[in-house]
Each structure stands twice: as structure tokens, then as C-alpha cells.
Design a protein around this motif. Structure first.
Motif, PDB file in Angstrom:
ATOM      1  N   ALA A 160       0.855  -1.189   0.000  1.00  0.00           N
ATOM      2  CA  ALA A 160       0.000   0.000   0.000  1.00  0.00           C
ATOM      3  C   ALA A 160       0.889   1.237   0.000  1.00  0.00           C
ATOM      4  N   ALA A 161       0.624   2.162  -0.924  1.00  0.00           N
ATOM      5  CA  ALA A 161       1.536   3.298  -1.094  1.00  0.00           C
ATOM      6  C   ALA A 161       0.845   4.426  -1.847  1.00  0.00           C
ATOM      7  N   THR A 162       1.590   5.512  -2.019  1.00  0.00           N
ATOM      8  CA  THR A 162       1.171   6.646  -2.843  1.00  0.00           C
ATOM      9  C   THR A 162       2.043   6.682  -4.095  1.00  0.00           C
ATOM     10  N   VAL A 163       1.433   6.950  -5.237  1.00  0.00           N
ATOM     11  CA  VAL A 163       2.191   7.061  -6.485  1.00  0.00           C
ATOM     12  C   VAL A 163       2.908   8.419  -6.483  1.00  0.00           C
ATOM     13  N   LEU A 164       4.213   8.392  -6.371  1.00  0.00           N
ATOM     14  CA  LEU A 164       4.993   9.627  -6.301  1.00  0.00           C
ATOM     15  C   LEU A 164       5.325  10.189  -7.674  1.00  0.00           C
ATOM     16  N   ALA A 165       5.523   9.316  -8.646  1.00  0.00           N
ATOM     17  CA  ALA A 165       5.876   9.774  -9.997  1.00  0.00           C
ATOM     18  C   ALA A 165       5.488   8.719 -11.010  1.00  0.00           C
ATOM     19  N   VAL A 166       5.033   9.163 -12.172  1.00  0.00           N
ATOM     20  CA  VAL A 166       4.745   8.290 -13.307  1.00  0.00           C
ATOM     21  C   VAL A 166       5.592   8.774 -14.473  1.00  0.00           C
ATOM     22  N   THR A 167       6.496   7.920 -14.947  1.00  0.00           N
ATOM     23  CA  THR A 167       7.439   8.320 -16.000  1.00  0.00           C
ATOM     24  C   THR A 167       7.175   7.602 -17.316  1.00  0.00           C
ATOM     25  N   ALA A 168       6.077   6.858 -17.408  1.00  0.00           N
ATOM     26  CA  ALA A 168       5.744   6.129 -18.629  1.00  0.00           C
ATOM     27  C   ALA A 168       4.454   6.666 -19.216  1.00  0.00           C
ATOM     28  N   GLU A 169       4.224   6.341 -20.485  1.00  0.00           N
ATOM     29  CA  GLU A 169       3.010   6.776 -21.168  1.00  0.00           C
ATOM     30  C   GLU A 169       2.379   5.592 -21.892  1.00  0.00           C
ATOM     31  N   THR A 170       1.067   5.609 -21.993  1.00  0.00           N
ATOM     32  CA  THR A 170       0.359   4.569 -22.735  1.00  0.00           C
ATOM     33  C   THR A 170       0.839   4.550 -24.187  1.00  0.00           C
ATOM     34  N   GLY A 171       1.108   3.362 -24.703  1.00  0.00           N
ATOM     35  CA  GLY A 171       1.588   3.213 -26.071  1.00  0.00           C
ATOM     36  C   GLY A 171       3.093   3.200 -26.189  1.00  0.00           C
ATOM     37  N   GLU A 172       3.780   3.567 -25.119  1.00  0.00           N
ATOM     38  CA  GLU A 172       5.246   3.586 -25.135  1.00  0.00           C
ATOM     39  C   GLU A 172       5.779   2.161 -25.044  1.00  0.00           C
TER      40      GLU A 172
END
Length: 261
Positions: A160-172
Motif C-alpha cells: 500500500a503506497a502513494t504514487v509519487l511519480a509516473v514516468t511512462a506513457e500509454t503506447g510507449e
């Protein structure tokens, strides 16, 4: 230049015991970079930055069309029972023929070599049945493997956590080395401090330590760990502090100061 250099040497020569305060930075109690176990194209991103996720919750998925086809093919092989049924029928026929020849031999209507041959045919049929069963077992194991591989195409949260950063994109298209997002537990924060060796007489694991945050607020932290090793260069010891943050009032990166106990 000479006076400034001399002053610098004096500062560097001050013993660690002269320190009255030590600074540290708040960090998540747990933090992990999320990667995928399989390379491929990102099909879906299920979360965004700041989202709270539970352990086992799907974070993203990799396009699994090819792997799903492998699973379907493996299922067909695992469910195919024709070879096994054929081997079972052949064994039953061989046993029945052996019994008839044995009775005929007792009545003098069959030769000894016919009895031997019928017994050998039974053993061959038994071996064929073993081979058929082993083949079906391998097909079942292959199906389990393909299903397990398919599960790797969905990336889940380890806790269980908080999403701190998202560095990917759909389709990549990504490989297994790429960091796709970063998760951190923020309900409890930690800080690492290096304190003078002579401070240890007033500290103990599990005890409380008074701290002051950057914004001037006073607080209290739990001393969760005292490193048994001493840094020989600085004559300091590493401490780990824990601060509860169930209300989210504390932020990662906030500085704090603890004083000599």
C-alpha cells in the motif's frame, strides 16, 4: 588567502563532539521504483501521480495479445486427451489378448512364443501409456508456465503506497530496465542522521527524540535504528528516525534538526 585557508582548517579540525545539532531530511518509510518483468508496449496506465494504491492493485499492463495466444495454444494441448485415451485402449486390448492366449495355452491351442509375445505387447502398451501421461503432464506444466508469464504482463503494487511519480506513457514501448513509476509509503516518514559518537550515551533504540522541522514546528520521532558501526573519518554514527504521518501533514524532503540529547 592564507588567513582564509587557516580558518577553514580550524573549522575542519573541530571535533564531532562540538556539534550541538544535526540535520536530516524526511523520506518515505518505503520507496520503490516500478519496472516491468517483460518488455513490450504499455497497453494501459491504471493510476496517476498522487493516487493511493493497495498492495496487489494493478498499476499498468503490457500488451499481452501474443502471450494470450500462447496461453490458448497451451490450453488446447493440455486439454487434448486423444493420445491418452488411445494408449489406455491399446493397453486394455493387449491385456485382453494376453489373457485369451494364456487360456488357449492351457488348452494346448497356443504356442509358448505366442504367450511371451502377448506379455511383451502388454509391457509395450504400458510404456506407451506412461509416455502419454507424461506428455499430458508436460502440456499441463507448459500451460501453467504460460499463464504465469501472462500474469507478468500486469504490474501490481508491492505494498500500500502513494504514487509519487509516473514516468511512462500509454503506447510507449519499454524494456525491463526502464523505471515506469515510483511508489512510496507516506503514512510514516523516516530520516537518516549522522550524530557524534558521544551522543549515544543519551540515545536508545525505540526511544523518542525531539526534533524541529524546517517550518519551526516541534515534533517527536522514534529512534528505530542505531548503526553499530562508527564512521572512522567523522567519528559519527548513523541513526534512523521514524515520524508518524497518518494525516499527511509532513512532506517528503522536509528538513528537520535534532539536538544533543
Amino acid at each position: 588567502g592564507v588567513i582564509r585557508a587557516f580558518a577553514l582548517l580550524v573549522v575542519l579540525a573541530l571535533p564531532a563532539a562540538a556539534q550541538e545539532t544535526v540535520s536530516a531530511i524526511l523520506e518515505p518509510s518505503q520507496q520503490v521504483d516500478i519496472r516491468t518483468a517483460v518488455a513490450g508496449r504499455i497497453a494501459t496506465l491504471e493510476v496517476r501521480e498522487g493516487a493511493r494504491v493497495q498492495g496487489g492493485e494493478v498499476l499498468l499492463s503490457i500488451d499481452s495479445a501474443v502471450q494470450q495466444a500462447r496461453v490458448d495454444l497451451a490450453r488446447l494441448a493440455a486439454e487434448a486427451s486423444g493420445a491418452l485415451q488411445r494408449a489406455e485402449t491399446a493397453l486394455a486390448q493387449a491385456v485382453a489378448l494376453k489373457d485369451r492366449i494364456a487360456r488357449a495355452r492351457q488348452n494346448g491351442a497356443a504356442q509358448a512364443w505366442e504367450v511371451i509375445q502377448s506379455e511383451q505387447n502388454v509391457r509395450l502398451a504400458e510404456a506407451d501409456l506412461v509416455v502419454a501421461r507424461e506428455s499430458q503432464a508436460r502440456a499441463g506444466a507448459q500451460l501453467d508456465l504460460e499463464r504465469a508469464t501472462l500474469a507478468e504482463f500486469s504490474v501490481t503494487a508491492p505494498f500500500a503506497a502513494t504514487v509519487l511519480a509516473v514516468t511512462a506513457e500509454t503506447g510507449e514501448t519499454v524494456d525491463t530496465q526502464a523505471v515506469l513509476m515510483t511508489l512510496g509509503r507516506l503514512d510514516s516518514l523516516t530520516a537518516t542522521a549522522f550524530v557524534p559518537l558521544d551522543w549515544l550515551s543519551g540515545l536508545s533504540e525505540g526511544g523518542r527524540v525531539a526534533v524541529t522541522l524546517d517550518d519551526g514546528r516541534d515534533g517527536s520521532a522514534t529512534l528505530s535504528f542505531i548503526d553499530p558501526r562508527v564512521d572512522p573519518a567523522s567519528r559519527t554514527v548513523r541513526l534512523k528516525l521514524e515520524l508518524p504521518n497518518t494525516d499527511g501533514a509532513l512532506r517528503v524532503g522536509t528538513g528537520l534538526v535534532l539536538g544533543r540529547p
